[in-house]
Design a protein around this motif. Structure first.
Motif, PDB file in Angstrom:
ATOM      1  N   SER A  51     -24.178  -5.959  -4.069  1.00  0.00           N
ATOM      2  CA  SER A  51     -24.589  -6.918  -4.835  1.00  0.00           C
ATOM      3  C   SER A  51     -25.993  -7.042  -4.716  1.00  0.00           C
ATOM      4  O   SER A  51     -26.790  -7.537  -5.523  1.00  0.00           O
ATOM      5  CB  SER A  51     -23.917  -8.311  -4.449  1.00  0.00           C
ATOM      6  N   LEU A  54     -28.339  -5.883  -7.255  1.00  0.00           N
ATOM      7  CA  LEU A  54     -28.362  -6.406  -8.716  1.00  0.00           C
ATOM      8  C   LEU A  54     -28.578  -7.926  -8.883  1.00  0.00           C
ATOM      9  O   LEU A  54     -29.440  -8.372  -9.592  1.00  0.00           O
ATOM     10  CB  LEU A  54     -26.723  -6.554  -8.889  1.00  0.00           C
ATOM     11  N   VAL A  55     -28.435  -8.658  -7.664  1.00  0.00           N
ATOM     12  CA  VAL A  55     -28.813  -9.864  -7.631  1.00  0.00           C
ATOM     13  C   VAL A  55     -29.725 -10.578  -6.455  1.00  0.00           C
ATOM     14  O   VAL A  55     -30.078 -11.699  -6.550  1.00  0.00           O
ATOM     15  CB  VAL A  55     -27.535 -11.022  -7.708  1.00  0.00           C
ATOM     16  N   ASN A  72     -25.274 -13.722 -15.516  1.00  0.00           N
ATOM     17  CA  ASN A  72     -26.013 -12.752 -16.280  1.00  0.00           C
ATOM     18  C   ASN A  72     -25.962 -11.560 -16.016  1.00  0.00           C
ATOM     19  O   ASN A  72     -26.043 -10.556 -16.842  1.00  0.00           O
ATOM     20  CB  ASN A  72     -27.306 -13.508 -16.086  1.00  0.00           C
ATOM     21  N   THR A  73     -26.016 -11.089 -14.621  1.00  0.00           N
ATOM     22  CA  THR A  73     -25.806  -9.621 -14.112  1.00  0.00           C
ATOM     23  C   THR A  73     -24.566  -9.064 -14.592  1.00  0.00           C
ATOM     24  O   THR A  73     -24.243  -7.901 -15.152  1.00  0.00           O
ATOM     25  CB  THR A  73     -25.867  -9.697 -12.660  1.00  0.00           C
ATOM     26  N   THR A 161     -33.731  -2.142 -15.001  1.00  0.00           N
ATOM     27  CA  THR A 161     -32.929  -3.358 -15.372  1.00  0.00           C
ATOM     28  C   THR A 161     -32.834  -4.084 -14.002  1.00  0.00           C
ATOM     29  O   THR A 161     -33.216  -5.364 -14.191  1.00  0.00           O
ATOM     30  CB  THR A 161     -31.475  -2.963 -15.711  1.00  0.00           C
ATOM     31  N   PHE A 162     -32.833  -3.299 -13.083  1.00  0.00           N
ATOM     32  CA  PHE A 162     -32.755  -3.910 -11.602  1.00  0.00           C
ATOM     33  C   PHE A 162     -33.724  -3.477 -10.677  1.00  0.00           C
ATOM     34  O   PHE A 162     -33.487  -2.573 -10.187  1.00  0.00           O
ATOM     35  CB  PHE A 162     -31.221  -3.800 -11.135  1.00  0.00           C
TER      36      PHE A 162
END
Ligand SMILES: [Zn+2]
Length: 192
Positions: A51, A54-55, A72-73, A161-162
């Protein structure tokens, strides 16, 4: 052909499960795994990522902002365009996408029984030290390509994106041939 494909997928899922078991300890922040099976016109892609990539955190969301970030992810990951881009000559269309997470407090994974309380006893310690909370996201995509012979590469968009995504290890079975690749922000293009 369909049967053959299903068989390969089941076998591959088995491999992924073995891999996932052993990767619980080895999950490294910044690194993610991508499994790809391309058989006939069918292209299956599975992403497994801490995780963190991504966040930026792995504990259950504690604030409204964190919860929004997670939601949102999940939406971002459901849109394959944010993950990768297939060569247009192959004309691959997304047929299905699903996203799940082992993060606590997120609806996708409410059946997950893995408690990580800080004062927890020994049960969990084979996986994590008691103080650390880890979680992962996984996403699977199935695509169908009109001209599979024209699919020569997959451009990963995950790095743009990440921004915490640093490295992606790819395991693939491309029309029966096994392959492995390591991609990073400087080298996001996967040659098939
Ligand atoms: Zn972690």
């Amino acid at each position: 052909m369909k049967y053959c494909f299903a068989y390969i997928f089941i076998f591959f899922t088995f491999l992924i499960e073995c891999y996932a078991q052993s990767s619980l300890e080895a999950h490294i922040h910044g690194e993610a795994k991508l499994n790809i099976v391309f058989e006939g016109p069918e292209l299956l892609i599975e992403l497994k990522s801490p995780s963190y990539n991504l966040v930026g955190f792995e504990h259950a969301p504690k604030t409204k902002n964190q919860l929004e970030l997670v939601e949102n992810t999940i939406s971002l990951l459901k849109n394959f365009k944010n993950v990768a881009d297939t060569s247009s000559e192959a004309n691959c269309k997304i047929a299905d996408a699903s996203v799940s997470t082992s993060m606590r407090g997120i609806h996708e994974d409410e059946h997950h029984e893995d408690e990580h309380h800080e004062d927890e006893h020994h049960e969990d310690e084979h996986q994590h030290s008691a103080k650390e909370i880890h979680s992962e996201f996984s996403a699977t995509y199935s695509l169908r390509c009109d001209k599979p012979e024209n699919l020569k590469s997959i451009q990963l968009e995950l790095f743009s994106t990440f921004e915490l995504m640093e490295e992606i290890a790819v395991q693939m079975i491309i029309q029966g041939k096994q392959g492995f690749a390591e991609l990073n922000p400087d080298n996001p293009n996967l040659k098939l």
